[in-house]
Design a protein around this motif. Structure first.
Motif, PDB file in Angstrom:
ATOM      1  N   THR A 123      45.637  56.895  82.575  1.00 46.27           N
ATOM      2  CA  THR A 123      44.332  56.534  83.121  1.00 46.27           C
ATOM      3  C   THR A 123      43.189  56.939  82.213  1.00 46.27           C
ATOM      4  O   THR A 123      42.184  56.232  82.109  1.00 46.27           O
ATOM      5  CB  THR A 123      44.133  57.215  84.493  1.00 46.27           C
ATOM      6  N   MET A 124      43.323  58.080  81.543  1.00 50.60           N
ATOM      7  CA  MET A 124      42.213  58.659  80.795  1.00 50.60           C
ATOM      8  C   MET A 124      42.106  58.144  79.369  1.00 50.60           C
ATOM      9  O   MET A 124      41.236  58.580  78.605  1.00 50.60           O
ATOM     10  CB  MET A 124      42.358  60.186  80.769  1.00 50.60           C
ATOM     11  N   ALA A 125      42.944  57.210  78.969  1.00 52.65           N
ATOM     12  CA  ALA A 125      43.033  56.822  77.560  1.00 52.65           C
ATOM     13  C   ALA A 125      41.728  56.256  77.022  1.00 52.65           C
ATOM     14  O   ALA A 125      41.307  56.595  75.904  1.00 52.65           O
ATOM     15  CB  ALA A 125      44.167  55.819  77.373  1.00 52.65           C
ATOM     16  N   ARG A 126      41.084  55.377  77.749  1.00 51.27           N
ATOM     17  CA  ARG A 126      39.858  54.753  77.227  1.00 51.27           C
ATOM     18  C   ARG A 126      38.793  55.800  76.939  1.00 51.27           C
ATOM     19  O   ARG A 126      38.195  55.836  75.853  1.00 51.27           O
ATOM     20  CB  ARG A 126      39.321  53.722  78.227  1.00 51.27           C
ATOM     21  N   GLY A 127      38.542  56.687  77.910  1.00 53.40           N
ATOM     22  CA  GLY A 127      37.501  57.697  77.739  1.00 53.40           C
ATOM     23  C   GLY A 127      37.834  58.727  76.684  1.00 53.40           C
ATOM     24  O   GLY A 127      36.974  59.132  75.888  1.00 53.40           O
ATOM     25  N   GLU A 128      39.092  59.173  76.647  1.00 48.87           N
ATOM     26  CA  GLU A 128      39.481  60.175  75.654  1.00 48.87           C
ATOM     27  C   GLU A 128      39.500  59.570  74.248  1.00 48.87           C
ATOM     28  O   GLU A 128      39.149  60.236  73.270  1.00 48.87           O
ATOM     29  CB  GLU A 128      40.861  60.753  75.989  1.00 48.87           C
ATOM     30  N   ALA A 129      39.885  58.300  74.143  1.00 49.23           N
ATOM     31  CA  ALA A 129      39.834  57.630  72.845  1.00 49.23           C
ATOM     32  C   ALA A 129      38.400  57.553  72.343  1.00 49.23           C
ATOM     33  O   ALA A 129      38.138  57.734  71.145  1.00 49.23           O
ATOM     34  CB  ALA A 129      40.443  56.234  72.949  1.00 49.23           C
ATOM     35  N   ALA A 130      37.459  57.294  73.241  1.00 47.57           N
ATOM     36  CA  ALA A 130      36.046  57.231  72.844  1.00 47.57           C
ATOM     37  C   ALA A 130      35.577  58.572  72.279  1.00 47.57           C
ATOM     38  O   ALA A 130      34.843  58.612  71.281  1.00 47.57           O
ATOM     39  CB  ALA A 130      35.192  56.826  74.038  1.00 47.57           C
ATOM     40  N   LYS A 131      36.018  59.668  72.892  1.00 51.53           N
ATOM     41  CA  LYS A 131      35.651  60.996  72.372  1.00 51.53           C
ATOM     42  C   LYS A 131      36.246  61.220  70.986  1.00 51.53           C
ATOM     43  O   LYS A 131      35.588  61.781  70.097  1.00 51.53           O
ATOM     44  CB  LYS A 131      36.138  62.083  73.342  1.00 51.53           C
ATOM     45  N   ALA A 132      37.492  60.797  70.807  1.00 49.21           N
ATOM     46  CA  ALA A 132      38.135  60.956  69.492  1.00 49.21           C
ATOM     47  C   ALA A 132      37.406  60.126  68.436  1.00 49.21           C
ATOM     48  O   ALA A 132      37.206  60.587  67.297  1.00 49.21           O
ATOM     49  CB  ALA A 132      39.605  60.546  69.571  1.00 49.21           C
ATOM     50  N   ILE A 133      36.983  58.913  68.785  1.00 43.56           N
ATOM     51  CA  ILE A 133      36.280  58.069  67.821  1.00 43.56           C
ATOM     52  C   ILE A 133      34.868  58.592  67.572  1.00 43.56           C
ATOM     53  O   ILE A 133      34.311  58.393  66.480  1.00 43.56           O
ATOM     54  CB  ILE A 133      36.286  56.600  68.284  1.00 43.56           C
ATOM     55  N   ASP A 134      34.273  59.286  68.534  1.00 44.74           N
ATOM     56  CA  ASP A 134      33.006  59.983  68.270  1.00 44.74           C
ATOM     57  C   ASP A 134      33.178  60.963  67.113  1.00 44.74           C
ATOM     58  O   ASP A 134      32.334  61.054  66.215  1.00 44.74           O
ATOM     59  CB  ASP A 134      32.545  60.753  69.510  1.00 44.74           C
ATOM     60  N   LEU A 135      34.277  61.717  67.141  1.00 43.64           N
ATOM     61  CA  LEU A 135      34.557  62.676  66.074  1.00 43.64           C
ATOM     62  C   LEU A 135      34.816  61.951  64.756  1.00 43.64           C
ATOM     63  O   LEU A 135      34.329  62.368  63.691  1.00 43.64           O
ATOM     64  CB  LEU A 135      35.768  63.538  66.462  1.00 43.64           C
ATOM     65  N   VAL A 136      35.548  60.851  64.808  1.00 44.62           N
ATOM     66  CA  VAL A 136      35.798  60.057  63.603  1.00 44.62           C
ATOM     67  C   VAL A 136      34.480  59.560  63.028  1.00 44.62           C
ATOM     68  O   VAL A 136      34.256  59.597  61.803  1.00 44.62           O
ATOM     69  CB  VAL A 136      36.740  58.875  63.923  1.00 44.62           C
ATOM     70  N   ALA A 137      33.583  59.098  63.877  1.00 39.80           N
ATOM     71  CA  ALA A 137      32.287  58.591  63.419  1.00 39.80           C
ATOM     72  C   ALA A 137      31.493  59.678  62.700  1.00 39.80           C
ATOM     73  O   ALA A 137      30.843  59.413  61.672  1.00 39.80           O
ATOM     74  CB  ALA A 137      31.493  58.042  64.601  1.00 39.80           C
ATOM     75  N   ARG A 138      31.549  60.899  63.226  1.00 36.43           N
ATOM     76  CA  ARG A 138      30.854  61.997  62.554  1.00 36.43           C
ATOM     77  C   ARG A 138      31.468  62.270  61.185  1.00 36.43           C
ATOM     78  O   ARG A 138      30.760  62.544  60.209  1.00 36.43           O
ATOM     79  CB  ARG A 138      30.892  63.257  63.425  1.00 36.43           C
ATOM     80  N   LYS A 139      32.782  62.180  61.101  1.00 32.90           N
ATOM     81  CA  LYS A 139      33.441  62.409  59.818  1.00 32.90           C
ATOM     82  C   LYS A 139      33.098  61.305  58.811  1.00 32.90           C
ATOM     83  O   LYS A 139      33.045  61.538  57.600  1.00 32.90           O
ATOM     84  CB  LYS A 139      34.959  62.504  60.009  1.00 32.90           C
ATOM     85  N   LEU A 140      32.870  60.097  59.306  1.00 32.32           N
ATOM     86  CA  LEU A 140      32.492  58.979  58.440  1.00 32.32           C
ATOM     87  C   LEU A 140      30.996  58.948  58.164  1.00 32.32           C
ATOM     88  O   LEU A 140      30.524  58.100  57.392  1.00 32.32           O
ATOM     89  CB  LEU A 140      32.919  57.653  59.091  1.00 32.32           C
ATOM     90  N   ASN A 141      30.277  59.856  58.850  1.00 34.82           N
ATOM     91  CA  ASN A 141      28.813  59.889  58.741  1.00 34.82           C
ATOM     92  C   ASN A 141      28.212  58.542  59.135  1.00 34.82           C
ATOM     93  O   ASN A 141      27.287  58.038  58.505  1.00 34.82           O
ATOM     94  CB  ASN A 141      28.376  60.265  57.322  1.00 34.82           C
ATOM     95  N   ARG A 142      28.772  57.983  60.217  1.00 32.70           N
ATOM     96  CA  ARG A 142      28.310  56.686  60.727  1.00 32.70           C
ATOM     97  C   ARG A 142      27.704  56.906  62.100  1.00 32.70           C
ATOM     98  O   ARG A 142      28.421  57.178  63.076  1.00 32.70           O
ATOM     99  CB  ARG A 142      29.481  55.704  60.806  1.00 32.70           C
ATOM    100  N   ARG A 143      26.418  56.803  62.183  1.00 36.45           N
ATOM    101  CA  ARG A 143      25.730  57.000  63.457  1.00 36.45           C
ATOM    102  C   ARG A 143      25.642  55.660  64.189  1.00 36.45           C
ATOM    103  O   ARG A 143      24.688  54.906  64.045  1.00 36.45           O
ATOM    104  CB  ARG A 143      24.341  57.575  63.218  1.00 36.45           C
ATOM    105  N   VAL A 144      26.656  55.393  64.953  1.00 37.71           N
ATOM    106  CA  VAL A 144      26.707  54.155  65.725  1.00 37.71           C
ATOM    107  C   VAL A 144      26.923  54.516  67.190  1.00 37.71           C
ATOM    108  O   VAL A 144      27.652  55.455  67.507  1.00 37.71           O
ATOM    109  CB  VAL A 144      27.843  53.234  65.229  1.00 37.71           C
ATOM    110  N   PRO A 145      26.288  53.796  68.088  1.00 39.55           N
ATOM    111  CA  PRO A 145      26.467  54.111  69.511  1.00 39.55           C
ATOM    112  C   PRO A 145      27.862  53.738  69.989  1.00 39.55           C
ATOM    113  O   PRO A 145      28.535  52.876  69.405  1.00 39.55           O
ATOM    114  CB  PRO A 145      25.405  53.245  70.203  1.00 39.55           C
ATOM    115  N   ARG A 146      28.279  54.387  71.044  1.00 44.01           N
ATOM    116  CA  ARG A 146      29.552  54.004  71.664  1.00 44.01           C
ATOM    117  C   ARG A 146      29.469  52.574  72.178  1.00 44.01           C
ATOM    118  O   ARG A 146      28.482  52.189  72.807  1.00 44.01           O
ATOM    119  CB  ARG A 146      29.867  54.919  72.847  1.00 44.01           C
TER     120      ARG A 146
END
Length: 572
Positions: free
Chosen positions: A394-417
């Protein structure tokens, strides 16, 4: 989805995802909508592990009322609502009845207080859900007469009534994973099954991609990525330890969650909760025991869930005949009217999930609390690697979004969810499902039984016409296979557009053929012949594929068989 391995080696991706279960699929969808270049690989077939072996429930968090865990209640409700919105063809409400006996903590008024509290905490649960049939109603109490009418086989001595609430139910968990993957591929993600990550590529203190192997040919190649996301579920820690020597700060404990399927239903279309033999040690206030559930699903009943702490290799677990007998004994003791025998079980499903911390040989087990996202730059001083260990489907969509937030920071890409809680996935562009079924039924020229057409609409939703168009090429392709609700065109679609490479992919994951029981030799033969014509299989290859599928189904009265790739057990 087109499997083109040469494409995977031709560039550096923003993100390489290892794992094609529900968490990897949701991560790919989220990342590609942010504009990231994404590659995803899965060592077996998509959704062939834990995700395929779900109890089919989309949890809204009601059980966390007894834990006083408001955050988990809100998160679970939000994710259930999201799936009801984006995949209305694959997720629907499921009313569940909890009988009550006596008074006090076992009576219905304490449960009524819990239902009221839950309804208040989830008052926004139907926000933006247009289909009234997909809205979660408020909980309510049932009188003794009402619950007996629903379940005449209940023990009536001391019965005072019941509490009723609704959760979500998946029509087909593997099709839900595929819908996220199909949507990701359509948006630009490059995806491949039967590709195993056999090592990480490292350079100057960071991970820069993976060494991969085509499991079908043995060919090895590299996939470069600025960030790698390890979303391999119960295999995640083994992969980290084997290839990098990494151990997580807190070693994961895993539960082998098991349920089984029987080819009959109770009198009611409601799920029934009955008291098992174990307690929840984390509950602040609970009834005498944990609940086991008897759940209507298609033409079957699902019974579970049983939890056993498992500490071995994820490829090696099984459900034994002795355990099945114990499960049957427990459910018959809880609900004697079921009168179940081991021989009646048509299939068991089991997968490994992160669990809570438990002492060895504990009887009353602590469940896993929350998913784990590990930044290996912080924990192991290696940049470019993130691990996502999910607790619940059930939690996959929301938890994946949190993981991609971290990926975005590592890529230095400031993009909204991206609005993945609202954007329909493959097949999900339907406002009112039952009205949609009626419209298609009235205008469809395909000579399909109503039951087969409805199954097609559940599995493919608004994209159903992709399947029926195969009839223009050959009218025989819109005929059903053997006595099933699956049509031949679904096999062709699976091969041409959904990366089905083996007969088992079709039988277990692309169609409904073996999601409840053995589909019969005729169905296997028909599917193998259709795949052979598409993929150029020889007669010998067809035979091998059929025999491989049969090995997953025991014969001659055996009860259990373990297949490490599909992790499905079946009793014939």
């Amino acid at each position: 989805m087109k499997r083109n391995l040469s494409e995977l080696t031709g560039k550096e991706y923003d993100l390489v995802i290892i794992g094609g279960g529900i968490f990897g699929a949701c991560a790919a969808w989220d990342a590609v909508l942010r504009g990231f270049s994404v590659a995803l690989v899965e060592r077996g077939d998509f959704s062939s592990g834990t995700s395929a072996n779900s109890f089919k429930i989309v949890h809204g968090g009601i059980r966390y009322i007894q834990h006083g865990d408001i955050m988990r209640i809100r998160e679970s409700c939000r994710e259930r609502s999201a799936l009801l919105r984006v995949a209305p063809h694959l997720v629907q409400p499921l009313p569940t009845v909890i009988p009550t006996y006596g008074h006090g903590k076992n009576g219905k008024f304490l449960l009524a207080a819990g239902l009221l509290g839950y309804d208040l905490l989830t008052s926004d649960r139907n926000l933006h859900i247009k289909d009234p049939d997909r809205r979660i109603p408020r909980g309510r109490l049932l009188s003794r007469g009402e619950v007996v009418e629903l379940f005449p086989g209940l023990e009536r001595n001391g019965l005072t009534g019941a509490a009723m609430f609704s959760d979500g139910q998946m029509y087909n968990p593997t099709r839900l994973v595929l819908s996220f993957l199909l949507s990701s591929a359509a948006a630009g993600a490059e995806i491949a099954n039967y590709v195993e990550a056999i090592n990480f590529i490292r350079s100057k203190g960071r991970v820069t991609g993976i060494e991969a192997q085509d499991k079908l040919t043995g060919e090895q190649f590299q996939i470069r990525g600025k960030v790698v996301l390890n979303a391999t579920g119960p295999w995640a820690e083994h992969l980290l330890n084997k290839q990098l020597g990494f151990k997580l700060e807190r070693k994961g404990t895993y539960s082998r969650d098991a349920c089984f399927v029987i080819p009959r239903q109770l009198d009611s279309r409601h799920a029934l909760a009955v008291l098992g033999r174990t307690r929840d040690p984390d509950a602040l206030l609970s009834r005498n025991a944990r609940h086991l559930f008897i759940v209507p699903w298609r033409d079957y009943s699902l019974i579970g869930v049983w939890h056993v702490v498992y500490d071995g290799n994820p490829d090696g677990f099984a459900v034994t005949e002795q355990e099945l007998k114990a499960f049957v004994e427990e459910i018959n003791a809880a609900y004697p009217a079921l009168d179940l025998s081991v021989e009646e079980i048509s299939m068991w499903n089991a997968g490994l999930l992160p669990f809570g911390e438990n002492q060895d040989n504990a009887t009353n087990l602590s469940y896993g609390k929350r998913s784990l996202i590990v930044d290996h730059a912080r924990q192991h001083q290696v940049e470019g690697l993130v691990t996502l260990l999910g607790v619940r489907y059930t939690m996959a969509r929301g938890e994946a979004a949190k993981a991609i937030d971290l990926v975005a920071r590592k890529l230095n890409r400031r993009v909204p969810r991206p609005a993945t809680a609202k954007i329909p996935i493959y097949g999900g562009r339907i406002e009112h499902f039952e009205a949609f079924v009626q419209q298609v039924t009235q205008r469809s020229e395909a000579p399909l039984p109503i039951k087969a057409l409805r199954a097609l609409l559940h599995n493919h939703g608004s994209e159903y016409d992709r399947i029926l168009r195969y009839g223009e090429e050959n009218s025989a392709w819109v005929e059903t296979i053997a006595d099933s609700t699956v049509i031949k065109a679904e096999v062709l679609q699976a091969v041409r557009e959904e990366m089905a490479l083996k007969l088992s992919d079709i039988i277990f994951r692309r169609t409904d053929l073996a999601t409840g029981e053995y589909p019969g030799n005729e169905a296997l033969q028909t599917c193998a012949q259709l795949m052979a014509a598409e993929l150029g299989w020889t007669a010998k290859h067809q035979h091998q594929e059929i025999e491989e599928v049969k090995r997953i189904f025991p014969i001659f009265g055996q009860v259990v068989r373990e297949d490490s790739s599909a992790q499905v057990g079946v009793a014939i």
